[in-house]
Every structure is written in C-alpha cells, then in structure tokens.
Write an enzyme that holds these catalytic residues in place. Structure first.
Site, PDB file in Angstrom:
ATOM      1  N   ASP A  24       0.902  -1.187   0.080  1.00  0.00           N
ATOM      2  CA  ASP A  24      -0.041  -0.068  -0.121  1.00  0.00           C
ATOM      3  C   ASP A  24       1.000   1.278   0.005  1.00  0.00           C
ATOM      4  O   ASP A  24       2.054   0.886   0.327  1.00  0.00           O
ATOM      5  CB  ASP A  24      -0.768  -0.077   1.080  1.00  0.00           C
ATOM      6  CG  ASP A  24      -1.660   1.091   1.370  1.00  0.00           C
ATOM      7  OD1 ASP A  24      -2.591   1.485   0.589  1.00  0.00           O
ATOM      8  OD2 ASP A  24      -1.415   2.057   2.555  1.00  0.00           O
TER       9      ASP A  24
ATOM     10  N   ASP B  44       0.037   5.023   0.892  1.00  0.00           N
ATOM     11  CA  ASP B  44      -0.194   6.081   1.954  1.00  0.00           C
ATOM     12  C   ASP B  44      -0.439   5.344   3.411  1.00  0.00           C
ATOM     13  O   ASP B  44      -1.189   4.438   3.532  1.00  0.00           O
ATOM     14  CB  ASP B  44      -1.602   6.857   1.790  1.00  0.00           C
ATOM     15  CG  ASP B  44      -1.639   7.666   0.460  1.00  0.00           C
ATOM     16  OD1 ASP B  44      -0.781   8.431   0.109  1.00  0.00           O
ATOM     17  OD2 ASP B  44      -2.632   7.634  -0.216  1.00  0.00           O
TER      18      ASP B  44
HETATM   19  P1  B16 Z   1      -6.924   9.904  -3.751  1.00  0.00           P
HETATM   20  P2  B16 Z   1      -3.640   3.834  -0.135  1.00  0.00           P
HETATM   21  C1  B16 Z   1      -5.725   5.526  -0.130  1.00  0.00           C
HETATM   22  O1  B16 Z   1      -4.406   5.320  -0.404  1.00  0.00           O
HETATM   23  C2  B16 Z   1      -5.704   6.601   1.149  1.00  0.00           C
HETATM   24  O2  B16 Z   1      -5.266   5.633   2.371  1.00  0.00           O
HETATM   25  C3  B16 Z   1      -7.171   7.094   1.434  1.00  0.00           C
HETATM   26  O3  B16 Z   1      -7.138   8.109   2.507  1.00  0.00           O
HETATM   27  C4  B16 Z   1      -7.393   7.956   0.208  1.00  0.00           C
HETATM   28  O4  B16 Z   1      -8.866   8.421   0.485  1.00  0.00           O
HETATM   29  C5  B16 Z   1      -7.382   6.958  -0.918  1.00  0.00           C
HETATM   30  O5  B16 Z   1      -6.130   6.685  -1.153  1.00  0.00           O
HETATM   31  C6  B16 Z   1      -7.708   7.856  -2.261  1.00  0.00           C
HETATM   32  O6  B16 Z   1      -6.822   8.855  -2.423  1.00  0.00           O
HETATM   33  O7  B16 Z   1      -7.912  11.029  -2.998  1.00  0.00           O
HETATM   34  O8  B16 Z   1      -5.592  10.523  -3.641  1.00  0.00           O
HETATM   35  O9  B16 Z   1      -7.295   9.305  -5.086  1.00  0.00           O
HETATM   36  O10 B16 Z   1      -3.542   4.022   1.626  1.00  0.00           O
HETATM   37  O11 B16 Z   1      -4.830   3.005  -0.483  1.00  0.00           O
HETATM   38  O12 B16 Z   1      -2.496   4.058  -0.443  1.00  0.00           O
HETATM   39 MG    MG Z   2      -2.779   3.193   3.241  1.00  0.00          MG
END
Ligand code: B16
Ligand code: MG
Length: 215
Positions: free
Chosen positions: A8, A10
């Site tokens: 993953d 974030d």
């Molecule tokens: P975006 P991951 C996720 O990333 C985040 O944890 C989540 O908080 C966020 O809403 C989602 O990506 C969408 O992100 O708005 O930048 O498209 O943890 O799956 O890497």
């Molecule tokens: Mg994450």
C-alpha cells in the site's frame, strides 16, 4: 511460497496519510461538519468519494451530487498542494531498506494503492522505476475493502494471488488483501488487526525477507 510483495502507499511507504487527514479536516471545518482523527480511521484506504460520504454522515443537511463533486475536488486541491514539496524524507521507517532487500532476493514488488495521486507521488519521490508494477485508484472500479487493486497488481506482476503478500496500514486494506486470497502484514494504524497473518508497528520492526525465505 511468497513470490511478490504488494505495498500500500499512503501510510505504508509514505507519510501522506496525514496529508489526507489535514486536507479533509480543512474541507470539513469550512463546511462546519464535525470530523476528527477517530473518524479519519474509517477513511484509510477507501476512495475519495467514499471518504466524503463517510464524512457527510455527520453533516446536518443533504448535499447534492454537484456539491459533493466540488467538495471532493476542493479536498484534492488542498491535498495536492500539501504534497507539492514531498521528498524522500517523507518515506516511512524501513520502507526503502525493505524494498531493496526484497529486490535483492528476487522477490517481485508492486504498489497497490486506492489513491489516484499514487503515480504523481511515486514520480515526485523518484521511485516510479523501483517497482515491477503499480496498481492504483485510476485503474480500478471498486476500492478497498474490495480486492480489485491487489488482484490487478498480481495480474500485472504475473504472480498468482496465493503467492502474494500485501503490506497494509488500513483495516479496509487488510480486508481487501484477504478477499484477494493473499497473505497480509498489518502495520501502523492496522497493527492490532487480528485477521492479518503478520503484524508490526513499522517496516523496521519486521524482517520480511526472513519471513519469506522461511516460508
Ligand atoms: P486519492 P492507500 C488511499 O491510499 C488513502 O489511504 C485514502 O485515505 C484515500 O482516500 C485514497 O487513497 C484515495 O486517495 O484521493 O488521492 O485518490 O492507502 O490505498 O495508498
Ligand atoms: Mg494506506
């Protein structure tokens, strides 16, 4: 036998999870909607629009689809502004060393992120060539806890799901990995998740290469 590790992004490789929170918090404050770090736990790993829908559960009025679209865009603009000066100092402990150790052992590595900003973040961190595959929110219909992003990563790698290990910091991501039929290491804010096969605080607290070698 594990042949690939899907990270993953974030909250596992980069500290951008806190930027997501700050950007949503700014938007929610502007709208007068209660939102705190505890509420934010439910947003981890889920898509932008699903995150907004969770925040709106505490709103005192209904929002139109057009208003929701504008709010999601506004949050993303705040987020993009915040990550504008991101550099390798934003990498989480053990991220790079784990990646290099796995590569040295011939284990394939991929990113499996719900974020549509994942390609831009990897480019900014000069990491886009490090991975054998990148699956992100631009390429999938259903975000975590659906297994789509991890199944896509496995397909791009050419590795069967049962030979993949996912590293996740979100309960939704742990569910997604299990639904994909993969093994999962839960870390960070998901490190208490008892459904995961492995748990650790950070990537520095676990020797993934030994775990993989010992089967
Ligand atoms: P975006 P991951 C996720 O990333 C985040 O944890 C989540 O908080 C966020 O809403 C989602 O990506 C969408 O992100 O708005 O930048 O498209 O943890 O799956 O890497
Ligand atoms: Mg994450």
């Amino acid at each position: 036998m594990i042949q690939a590790v899907i990270f993953d992004l974030d909250g596992v490789l980069v500290t951008t999870d806190s930027c997501h929170y700050k950007a949503w918090k700014r938007m929610a404050d502007e709208e007068g909607i209660p939102f705190d770090e505890k509420d934010n736990l439910r947003l981890r790993g889920v898509s932008r629009m699903e995150s907004l829908n969770i925040i709106l559960e505490k709103a005192d009025r209904q929002y139109t689809e057009s208003e929701k679209h504008d709010m999601a865009e506004r949050k993303n603009a705040y987020y993009v502004q915040m990550i504008g000066d991101l550099d390798q100092e934003a990498l989480l402990p053990g991220a790079l060393s784990t990646i290099y150790a796995l590569k040295e052992d011939g284990v394939k590595i991929a990113v499996g992120s719900s974020s549509k900003n994942a390609p831009a973040i990897l480019k900014q961190l000069q990491m886009e060539d490090l991975f054998d595959a990148v699956a992100d929110g631009n390429q999938i219909k259903n975000s975590k806890p659906a297994p789509d992003v991890f199944l896509l990563a496995a397909e791009l790698l050419g590795v069967k799901p049962e030979h993949c290990l996912v590293v996740e910091d979100a309960d939704a991501g742990v569910e997604a990995a299990l639904a994909a039929g993969m093994r999962v290491l839960a870390m960070g804010s998901a490190s208490g998740n008892q459904k995961a096969h492995l748990r650790s605080g950070t990537l520095n607290d676990i020797d993934l290469t030994s775990y993989i070698k010992n089967g």
